[in-house]
Design a protein around this motif. Structure first.
Motif, PDB file in Angstrom:
ATOM      1  N   ARG A  65       0.841  -1.205   0.000  1.00  0.00           N
ATOM      2  CA  ARG A  65       0.000   0.000   0.000  1.00  0.00           C
ATOM      3  C   ARG A  65       0.874   1.253   0.000  1.00  0.00           C
ATOM      4  NH1 ARG A  65      -5.166   0.939   4.009  1.00  0.00           N
ATOM      5  NH2 ARG A  65      -5.470   3.156   3.571  1.00  0.00           N
ATOM      6  N   LEU A  66       1.964   1.233   0.758  1.00  0.00           N
ATOM      7  CA  LEU A  66       2.890   2.364   0.761  1.00  0.00           C
ATOM      8  C   LEU A  66       3.525   2.522  -0.613  1.00  0.00           C
ATOM      9  CD1 LEU A  66       4.492   4.635   2.086  1.00  0.00           C
ATOM     10  CD2 LEU A  66       6.059   2.895   2.996  1.00  0.00           C
ATOM     11  N   ASP A  67       3.987   1.426  -1.186  1.00  0.00           N
ATOM     12  CA  ASP A  67       4.608   1.481  -2.518  1.00  0.00           C
ATOM     13  C   ASP A  67       3.628   2.017  -3.556  1.00  0.00           C
ATOM     14  OD1 ASP A  67       6.903   0.428  -1.392  1.00  0.00           O
ATOM     15  OD2 ASP A  67       6.503  -1.623  -2.076  1.00  0.00           O
ATOM     16  N   ALA A  68       2.384   1.550  -3.498  1.00  0.00           N
ATOM     17  CA  ALA A  68       1.369   2.011  -4.456  1.00  0.00           C
ATOM     18  C   ALA A  68       1.076   3.493  -4.271  1.00  0.00           C
ATOM     19  CB  ALA A  68       0.094   1.187  -4.306  1.00  0.00           C
ATOM     20  N   ALA A  69       1.005   3.941  -3.030  1.00  0.00           N
ATOM     21  CA  ALA A  69       0.744   5.358  -2.766  1.00  0.00           C
ATOM     22  C   ALA A  69       1.884   6.223  -3.305  1.00  0.00           C
ATOM     23  CB  ALA A  69       0.550   5.590  -1.267  1.00  0.00           C
ATOM     24  N   VAL A  70       3.113   5.782  -3.090  1.00  0.00           N
ATOM     25  CA  VAL A  70       4.263   6.531  -3.600  1.00  0.00           C
ATOM     26  C   VAL A  70       4.215   6.577  -5.127  1.00  0.00           C
ATOM     27  CG1 VAL A  70       6.792   6.509  -3.840  1.00  0.00           C
ATOM     28  CG2 VAL A  70       5.740   6.097  -1.601  1.00  0.00           C
ATOM     29  N   GLU A  71       3.929   5.457  -5.752  1.00  0.00           N
ATOM     30  CA  GLU A  71       3.846   5.426  -7.225  1.00  0.00           C
ATOM     31  C   GLU A  71       2.746   6.345  -7.745  1.00  0.00           C
ATOM     32  OE1 GLU A  71       5.978   4.143  -9.418  1.00  0.00           O
ATOM     33  OE2 GLU A  71       7.163   3.639  -7.648  1.00  0.00           O
ATOM     34  N   LEU A  86      10.696  14.582  -6.260  1.00  0.00           N
ATOM     35  CA  LEU A  86       9.820  13.866  -5.343  1.00  0.00           C
ATOM     36  C   LEU A  86      10.386  12.479  -5.026  1.00  0.00           C
ATOM     37  CD1 LEU A  86       7.240  13.689  -3.683  1.00  0.00           C
ATOM     38  CD2 LEU A  86       6.024  13.003  -5.768  1.00  0.00           C
ATOM     39  N   ALA A  87      10.953  11.831  -6.020  1.00  0.00           N
ATOM     40  CA  ALA A  87      11.597  10.532  -5.771  1.00  0.00           C
ATOM     41  C   ALA A  87      12.765  10.697  -4.799  1.00  0.00           C
ATOM     42  CB  ALA A  87      12.067   9.914  -7.090  1.00  0.00           C
ATOM     43  N   ASP A  88      13.504  11.798  -4.921  1.00  0.00           N
ATOM     44  CA  ASP A  88      14.595  12.081  -3.984  1.00  0.00           C
ATOM     45  C   ASP A  88      14.060  12.312  -2.572  1.00  0.00           C
ATOM     46  OD1 ASP A  88      16.467  11.848  -6.006  1.00  0.00           O
ATOM     47  OD2 ASP A  88      16.734  14.024  -6.256  1.00  0.00           O
ATOM     48  N   VAL A  89      12.939  13.015  -2.475  1.00  0.00           N
ATOM     49  CA  VAL A  89      12.319  13.250  -1.168  1.00  0.00           C
ATOM     50  C   VAL A  89      11.936  11.918  -0.533  1.00  0.00           C
ATOM     51  CG1 VAL A  89      10.253  14.168  -0.016  1.00  0.00           C
ATOM     52  CG2 VAL A  89      11.503  15.585  -1.655  1.00  0.00           C
ATOM     53  N   GLN A  90      11.325  11.044  -1.314  1.00  0.00           N
ATOM     54  CA  GLN A  90      10.921   9.740  -0.780  1.00  0.00           C
ATOM     55  C   GLN A  90      12.133   8.916  -0.357  1.00  0.00           C
ATOM     56  OE1 GLN A  90       8.032   8.733   0.171  1.00  0.00           O
ATOM     57  NE2 GLN A  90       8.655   6.664   0.725  1.00  0.00           N
ATOM     58  N   ALA A  91      13.180   8.957  -1.147  1.00  0.00           N
ATOM     59  CA  ALA A  91      14.400   8.219  -0.787  1.00  0.00           C
ATOM     60  C   ALA A  91      15.010   8.784   0.500  1.00  0.00           C
ATOM     61  CB  ALA A  91      15.412   8.277  -1.938  1.00  0.00           C
ATOM     62  N   VAL A 130       1.927   6.340   4.718  1.00  0.00           N
ATOM     63  CA  VAL A 130       0.777   5.949   3.889  1.00  0.00           C
ATOM     64  C   VAL A 130      -0.353   6.952   4.072  1.00  0.00           C
ATOM     65  CG1 VAL A 130      -1.064   4.238   3.575  1.00  0.00           C
ATOM     66  CG2 VAL A 130       1.304   3.485   3.812  1.00  0.00           C
ATOM     67  N   VAL A 131      -0.659   7.268   5.312  1.00  0.00           N
ATOM     68  CA  VAL A 131      -1.748   8.206   5.612  1.00  0.00           C
ATOM     69  C   VAL A 131      -1.449   9.573   5.007  1.00  0.00           C
ATOM     70  CG1 VAL A 131      -2.909   9.434   7.501  1.00  0.00           C
ATOM     71  CG2 VAL A 131      -2.514   6.975   7.671  1.00  0.00           C
ATOM     72  N   GLU A 132      -0.214  10.030   5.157  1.00  0.00           N
ATOM     73  CA  GLU A 132       0.183  11.331   4.621  1.00  0.00           C
ATOM     74  C   GLU A 132       0.029  11.386   3.102  1.00  0.00           C
ATOM     75  OE1 GLU A 132       4.214  14.110   4.370  1.00  0.00           O
ATOM     76  OE2 GLU A 132       4.300  12.172   5.361  1.00  0.00           O
ATOM     77  N   ILE A 133       0.543  10.380   2.420  1.00  0.00           N
ATOM     78  CA  ILE A 133       0.492  10.386   0.953  1.00  0.00           C
ATOM     79  C   ILE A 133      -0.943  10.214   0.463  1.00  0.00           C
ATOM     80  CG2 ILE A 133       1.171   9.140  -1.139  1.00  0.00           C
ATOM     81  CD1 ILE A 133       3.868   8.580   0.264  1.00  0.00           C
ATOM     82  N   GLU A 134      -1.683   9.300   1.066  1.00  0.00           N
ATOM     83  CA  GLU A 134      -3.073   9.100   0.633  1.00  0.00           C
ATOM     84  C   GLU A 134      -3.916  10.356   0.859  1.00  0.00           C
ATOM     85  OE1 GLU A 134      -4.426   5.451   2.444  1.00  0.00           O
ATOM     86  OE2 GLU A 134      -3.423   4.238   0.915  1.00  0.00           O
ATOM     87  N   ALA A 135      -3.623  11.101   1.912  1.00  0.00           N
ATOM     88  CA  ALA A 135      -4.337  12.359   2.143  1.00  0.00           C
ATOM     89  C   ALA A 135      -4.013  13.363   1.040  1.00  0.00           C
ATOM     90  CB  ALA A 135      -3.975  12.927   3.513  1.00  0.00           C
ATOM     91  N   GLN A 136      -2.756  13.387   0.582  1.00  0.00           N
ATOM     92  CA  GLN A 136      -2.375  14.285  -0.515  1.00  0.00           C
ATOM     93  C   GLN A 136      -3.062  13.895  -1.813  1.00  0.00           C
ATOM     94  OE1 GLN A 136       1.892  14.290  -0.805  1.00  0.00           O
ATOM     95  NE2 GLN A 136       2.158  15.403   1.107  1.00  0.00           N
ATOM     96  N   LEU A 137      -3.298  12.608  -1.990  1.00  0.00           N
ATOM     97  CA  LEU A 137      -3.907  12.118  -3.218  1.00  0.00           C
ATOM     98  C   LEU A 137      -5.429  12.217  -3.207  1.00  0.00           C
ATOM     99  CD1 LEU A 137      -1.695   8.950  -3.691  1.00  0.00           C
ATOM    100  CD2 LEU A 137      -1.681  10.996  -5.145  1.00  0.00           C
ATOM    101  N   ALA A 138      -6.002  12.358  -2.038  1.00  0.00           N
ATOM    102  CA  ALA A 138      -7.461  12.399  -1.926  1.00  0.00           C
ATOM    103  C   ALA A 138      -7.988  13.702  -2.497  1.00  0.00           C
ATOM    104  CB  ALA A 138      -7.875  12.268  -0.463  1.00  0.00           C
ATOM    105  N   PRO A 139      -9.154  13.631  -3.119  1.00  0.00           N
ATOM    106  CA  PRO A 139      -9.747  14.881  -3.610  1.00  0.00           C
ATOM    107  C   PRO A 139     -10.085  15.776  -2.421  1.00  0.00           C
ATOM    108  CG  PRO A 139     -11.295  13.069  -3.823  1.00  0.00           C
ATOM    109  CD  PRO A 139     -10.000  12.489  -3.360  1.00  0.00           C
ATOM    110  N   PRO A 140     -10.012  17.084  -2.626  1.00  0.00           N
ATOM    111  CA  PRO A 140     -10.335  17.980  -1.509  1.00  0.00           C
ATOM    112  C   PRO A 140     -11.790  17.783  -1.088  1.00  0.00           C
ATOM    113  CG  PRO A 140     -10.060  19.220  -3.550  1.00  0.00           C
ATOM    114  CD  PRO A 140      -9.708  17.796  -3.845  1.00  0.00           C
ATOM    115  N   PRO A 141     -12.048  17.911   0.208  1.00  0.00           N
ATOM    116  CA  PRO A 141     -13.422  17.722   0.671  1.00  0.00           C
ATOM    117  C   PRO A 141     -14.324  18.829   0.139  1.00  0.00           C
ATOM    118  CG  PRO A 141     -12.002  18.424   2.481  1.00  0.00           C
ATOM    119  CD  PRO A 141     -11.131  18.196   1.285  1.00  0.00           C
TER     120      PRO A 141
END
Length: 155
Positions: A65-71, A86-91, A130-141
């Motif tokens: 799930r973490l890998d998928a969120a990063v991708e 962004l890849a550098d940030v993740q690394a 995971v929570v942080e990245i998924e929140a960034q990917l979520a549509p705004p409320p």
């Protein structure tokens, strides 16, 4: 029982903070799933090695799930330079996590619980990411949801 209490005491504060940062609310969020799975895995055992294995198992479970969120997050970056940055940030995040958790697991004063400390650190970091990245990917409320969230945060 002490091992289970230890695991819950170590994990819950970080997971609670991660959950609060999450914008997209789901009926069964990751922090709750991990907590439930940990309680089920540990049961009433007092074995610190079991606690560490349970945490490692949970971490392995959420790794895809973490890998998928990063991708997915990387895919949002159309500019190749931003995608590379962004890849550098993740690394860098992964390197920090690894060093921080290795440090947490090397405390000579906690020889008996050091493996569980290390496992808890890794699990907490990964759940939070995971929570942080998924929140960034979520549509705004929707505007009404935003107002309700702001009111809840003020309480």
């Amino acid at each position: 029982m002490r091992a289970a209490a230890f695991a819950v005491a170590v994990l819950l504060p970080g997971m609670a903070a991660a959950q609060q940062r999450q914008q997209a609310t789901r009926p069964d969020d990751l922090g709750q799933q991990v907590e439930r799975n940990m309680r089920s895995c540990i049961g009433t055992s007092q074995d610190v090695a079991l606690v560490a294995r349970c945490m490692d198992t949970q971490r392995a479970t959420i790794a895809p799930r973490l890998d998928a969120a990063v991708e997915r997050l990387l895919a949002t970056q159309q500019d190749p330079g931003r995608r590379a940055a962004l890849a550098d940030v993740q690394a860098a995040w992964a390197a920090y996590r690894d060093r921080r958790c290795d440090f947490a697991g090397s405390n000579p004063e906690r020889t008996d619980t050091a493996p569980a400390d290390r496992a808890a650190c890794f699990l907490q970091f990964d759940v939070g990411r995971v929570v942080e990245i998924e929140a960034q990917l979520a549509p705004p409320p929707a505007p009404r949801q935003q107002q309700q969230q702001q009111q809840q945060q003020r309480r």
